[in-house]
Write a protein that holds these residues in place. Sequence first.
Motif, PDB file in Angstrom:
ATOM      1  N   LYS A  46      -6.939   2.423  -3.012  1.00  0.00           N
ATOM      2  CA  LYS A  46      -8.039   3.384  -3.106  1.00  0.00           C
ATOM      3  C   LYS A  46      -9.248   2.762  -3.798  1.00  0.00           C
ATOM      4  CE  LYS A  46      -8.355   8.227  -4.513  1.00  0.00           C
ATOM      5  NZ  LYS A  46      -7.578   9.318  -5.112  1.00  0.00           N
ATOM      6  N   TYR A  47      -8.981   1.787  -4.656  1.00  0.00           N
ATOM      7  CA  TYR A  47     -10.059   1.134  -5.395  1.00  0.00           C
ATOM      8  C   TYR A  47      -9.973  -0.366  -5.141  1.00  0.00           C
ATOM      9  CZ  TYR A  47     -10.095   5.582  -7.865  1.00  0.00           C
ATOM     10  OH  TYR A  47     -10.150   6.913  -8.169  1.00  0.00           O
ATOM     11  N   SER A  48     -11.108  -1.026  -5.212  1.00  0.00           N
ATOM     12  CA  SER A  48     -11.103  -2.481  -5.036  1.00  0.00           C
ATOM     13  C   SER A  48     -12.250  -3.064  -5.850  1.00  0.00           C
ATOM     14  CB  SER A  48     -11.282  -2.835  -3.555  1.00  0.00           C
ATOM     15  OG  SER A  48     -12.589  -2.473  -3.150  1.00  0.00           O
ATOM     16  N   VAL A  49     -12.216  -4.387  -5.998  1.00  0.00           N
ATOM     17  CA  VAL A  49     -13.301  -5.054  -6.714  1.00  0.00           C
ATOM     18  C   VAL A  49     -14.632  -4.724  -6.028  1.00  0.00           C
ATOM     19  CG1 VAL A  49     -14.264  -7.292  -7.368  1.00  0.00           C
ATOM     20  CG2 VAL A  49     -11.801  -6.895  -7.547  1.00  0.00           C
ATOM     21  N   ALA A  50     -14.603  -4.650  -4.695  1.00  0.00           N
ATOM     22  CA  ALA A  50     -15.838  -4.374  -3.957  1.00  0.00           C
ATOM     23  C   ALA A  50     -16.404  -2.990  -4.301  1.00  0.00           C
ATOM     24  CB  ALA A  50     -15.575  -4.479  -2.460  1.00  0.00           C
ATOM     25  N   THR A  51     -15.538  -2.002  -4.508  1.00  0.00           N
ATOM     26  CA  THR A  51     -16.045  -0.643  -4.756  1.00  0.00           C
ATOM     27  C   THR A  51     -16.291  -0.347  -6.233  1.00  0.00           C
ATOM     28  OG1 THR A  51     -13.794   0.273  -4.794  1.00  0.00           O
ATOM     29  CG2 THR A  51     -14.957   0.332  -2.699  1.00  0.00           C
ATOM     30  N   VAL A  52     -15.476  -0.889  -7.130  1.00  0.00           N
ATOM     31  CA  VAL A  52     -15.645  -0.533  -8.544  1.00  0.00           C
ATOM     32  C   VAL A  52     -15.940  -1.712  -9.467  1.00  0.00           C
ATOM     33  CG1 VAL A  52     -14.253   1.578  -8.421  1.00  0.00           C
ATOM     34  CG2 VAL A  52     -13.132  -0.604  -8.939  1.00  0.00           C
ATOM     35  N   GLY A  53     -15.873  -2.918  -8.923  1.00  0.00           N
ATOM     36  CA  GLY A  53     -16.023  -4.112  -9.755  1.00  0.00           C
ATOM     37  C   GLY A  53     -17.304  -4.138 -10.578  1.00  0.00           C
ATOM     38  N   LEU A  54     -18.409  -3.831  -9.927  1.00  0.00           N
ATOM     39  CA  LEU A  54     -19.697  -3.897 -10.620  1.00  0.00           C
ATOM     40  C   LEU A  54     -19.800  -2.886 -11.741  1.00  0.00           C
ATOM     41  CD1 LEU A  54     -22.539  -4.460  -7.984  1.00  0.00           C
ATOM     42  CD2 LEU A  54     -22.004  -5.836 -10.017  1.00  0.00           C
ATOM     43  N   ARG A  55     -19.279  -1.682 -11.488  1.00  0.00           N
ATOM     44  CA  ARG A  55     -19.373  -0.642 -12.516  1.00  0.00           C
ATOM     45  C   ARG A  55     -18.459  -0.958 -13.700  1.00  0.00           C
ATOM     46  NH1 ARG A  55     -17.858   3.649  -8.635  1.00  0.00           N
ATOM     47  NH2 ARG A  55     -18.035   5.342 -10.133  1.00  0.00           N
ATOM     48  N   ALA A  94      -5.510  -6.374  -6.928  1.00  0.00           N
ATOM     49  CA  ALA A  94      -4.095  -6.624  -7.184  1.00  0.00           C
ATOM     50  C   ALA A  94      -3.414  -7.078  -5.901  1.00  0.00           C
ATOM     51  CB  ALA A  94      -3.436  -5.353  -7.707  1.00  0.00           C
ATOM     52  N   ALA A  95      -2.390  -7.886  -6.058  1.00  0.00           N
ATOM     53  CA  ALA A  95      -1.574  -8.250  -4.906  1.00  0.00           C
ATOM     54  C   ALA A  95      -0.914  -6.972  -4.398  1.00  0.00           C
ATOM     55  CB  ALA A  95      -0.525  -9.269  -5.322  1.00  0.00           C
ATOM     56  N   PRO A  96      -0.769  -6.817  -3.069  1.00  0.00           N
ATOM     57  CA  PRO A  96      -0.315  -5.544  -2.523  1.00  0.00           C
ATOM     58  C   PRO A  96       0.987  -5.009  -3.119  1.00  0.00           C
ATOM     59  CG  PRO A  96      -0.673  -7.205  -0.791  1.00  0.00           C
ATOM     60  CD  PRO A  96      -1.095  -7.809  -2.077  1.00  0.00           C
ATOM     61  N   PRO A 104      -0.989  -0.975  -9.473  1.00  0.00           N
ATOM     62  CA  PRO A 104      -2.433  -0.796  -9.561  1.00  0.00           C
ATOM     63  C   PRO A 104      -3.141  -1.405  -8.356  1.00  0.00           C
ATOM     64  CG  PRO A 104      -1.740  -2.565 -11.005  1.00  0.00           C
ATOM     65  CD  PRO A 104      -0.507  -2.035 -10.351  1.00  0.00           C
ATOM     66  N   ASP A 105      -4.381  -0.967  -8.135  1.00  0.00           N
ATOM     67  CA  ASP A 105      -5.224  -1.561  -7.105  1.00  0.00           C
ATOM     68  C   ASP A 105      -6.034  -2.729  -7.671  1.00  0.00           C
ATOM     69  OD1 ASP A 105      -4.350   0.434  -5.452  1.00  0.00           O
ATOM     70  OD2 ASP A 105      -6.165   1.651  -5.611  1.00  0.00           O
ATOM     71  N   VAL A 106      -6.450  -2.556  -8.920  1.00  0.00           N
ATOM     72  CA  VAL A 106      -7.357  -3.537  -9.529  1.00  0.00           C
ATOM     73  C   VAL A 106      -6.826  -3.942 -10.909  1.00  0.00           C
ATOM     74  CG1 VAL A 106      -9.691  -3.882 -10.443  1.00  0.00           C
ATOM     75  CG2 VAL A 106      -9.377  -2.637  -8.301  1.00  0.00           C
ATOM     76  N   HIS A 132      -5.297   7.198 -12.720  1.00  0.00           N
ATOM     77  CA  HIS A 132      -5.456   6.304 -13.864  1.00  0.00           C
ATOM     78  C   HIS A 132      -4.480   5.134 -13.903  1.00  0.00           C
ATOM     79  CE1 HIS A 132      -8.387   8.494 -16.755  1.00  0.00           C
ATOM     80  NE2 HIS A 132      -8.806   8.518 -15.517  1.00  0.00           N
ATOM     81  N   SER A 133      -3.475   5.122 -13.034  1.00  0.00           N
ATOM     82  CA  SER A 133      -2.625   3.932 -13.024  1.00  0.00           C
ATOM     83  C   SER A 133      -3.109   2.935 -11.969  1.00  0.00           C
ATOM     84  CB  SER A 133      -1.168   4.317 -12.767  1.00  0.00           C
ATOM     85  OG  SER A 133      -1.071   5.031 -11.568  1.00  0.00           O
ATOM     86  N   ARG A 134      -4.214   3.229 -11.322  1.00  0.00           N
ATOM     87  CA  ARG A 134      -4.682   2.348 -10.253  1.00  0.00           C
ATOM     88  C   ARG A 134      -5.528   1.179 -10.766  1.00  0.00           C
ATOM     89  NH1 ARG A 134      -4.173   3.903  -4.858  1.00  0.00           N
ATOM     90  NH2 ARG A 134      -3.312   5.966  -4.572  1.00  0.00           N
ATOM     91  N   ILE A 135      -5.983   1.301 -12.003  1.00  0.00           N
ATOM     92  CA  ILE A 135      -6.686   0.169 -12.599  1.00  0.00           C
ATOM     93  C   ILE A 135      -5.923  -0.205 -13.852  1.00  0.00           C
ATOM     94  CG2 ILE A 135      -8.836  -0.593 -13.680  1.00  0.00           C
ATOM     95  CD1 ILE A 135     -10.346   1.091 -11.714  1.00  0.00           C
ATOM     96  N   SER A 136      -5.587  -1.465 -13.949  1.00  0.00           N
ATOM     97  CA  SER A 136      -4.730  -1.891 -15.042  1.00  0.00           C
ATOM     98  C   SER A 136      -5.405  -3.004 -15.844  1.00  0.00           C
ATOM     99  CB  SER A 136      -3.397  -2.374 -14.469  1.00  0.00           C
ATOM    100  OG  SER A 136      -2.577  -2.843 -15.504  1.00  0.00           O
ATOM    101  N   PHE A 137      -5.591  -2.745 -17.124  1.00  0.00           N
ATOM    102  CA  PHE A 137      -6.142  -3.756 -18.022  1.00  0.00           C
ATOM    103  C   PHE A 137      -4.990  -4.522 -18.647  1.00  0.00           C
ATOM    104  CE2 PHE A 137     -10.597  -2.065 -19.314  1.00  0.00           C
ATOM    105  CZ  PHE A 137     -10.868  -1.763 -17.993  1.00  0.00           C
TER     106      PHE A 137
END
Lengths: 216, 76
Positions: free
Chosen positions: A5-14, A37-39, A47-49, A87-92
């Motif tokens: 649902k999320y990717s570097v292309a869509t949320v990376g800049l923000r 993230a690897a699939p 996570p996606d990212v 919230h589990s789709r982006i992992s720090f």
Amino acid sequence: MTERKYSVATVGLRIDGFLDATLQNAGINLKYDIQDAAPAEDDFETPDVHVKFTGPDVDLLLSNRAELLLALEHLTMEVLHMPSEDHSRISFDANDYRLLRIEELRMSAAAAADRVKRTGSYFCFNPMNSRERRVIHLALRNEAAVRSESAGMGPGRMVIVYPAGMPSLAEPPRPPEPRRDDRGGSGDRGPRRDGRGGPPRGGDRRGPGGPPRGRR
Amino acid sequence: MKQLIEDIAKALVDIPEEVAVRAVEGEQVTVLELKVAPSDLGKVIGKQGRTARSIRTILGAAGMKLNRRFTLEILE
């Protein structure tokens, strides 16, 4: 597996814009790398990212059960207006903390299940956030002799493991004492009216003679 | 540190023009007072106070680097 649902292309800049300003304002010395993230990893975290941190302040980032890492992650997702179910789709992460923590939680879950089977009594974990509670539930999903359930409110919410046939406790046990850096007197409506309910410090709270901690 | 809180708050709310931060210097502690539009209060506090707690964590880490304590007060 759910769709990406999320990717570097869509949320990376923000993500980059927010982190860059925040770290700079705070004088925290970290570099980070934002990656897709690897699939298919395992199903404990998908996570996606990934945002991976390196640099001189990694120790600060991971101290106190990665409190700062999780705070940055939470704020980033709020700033991106992501709904909480995402919230589990982006992992720090830094130094593979996330992976090691999941491993630790799985071992704690197995130890708790053993203990419940042995004693016939229930076992309460320390309060944890929803992602960590999820790991415990998933780790126990194939255990026929025990069942797990979350109880309590907000930051005090915890997993309780019961023998399969035992009814749930009417009232969850009191969460442990708040952390020492709760300097109190803040204007938020957080759930700490009565001085209890500190934020989740994961890990397991043992009853007498509890299970061994999942340490490597 | 004022800038830190101001930027985070502005990123969180719907009405950034109404974000205001005032720093009140004490001997031991600097109190940062954050004001946002009433309709944005929930955005800076978050569910169960989690967003406010996250901001305080970052403020704490930033303060540690400066050897100074900062307290965030969200004004209603």
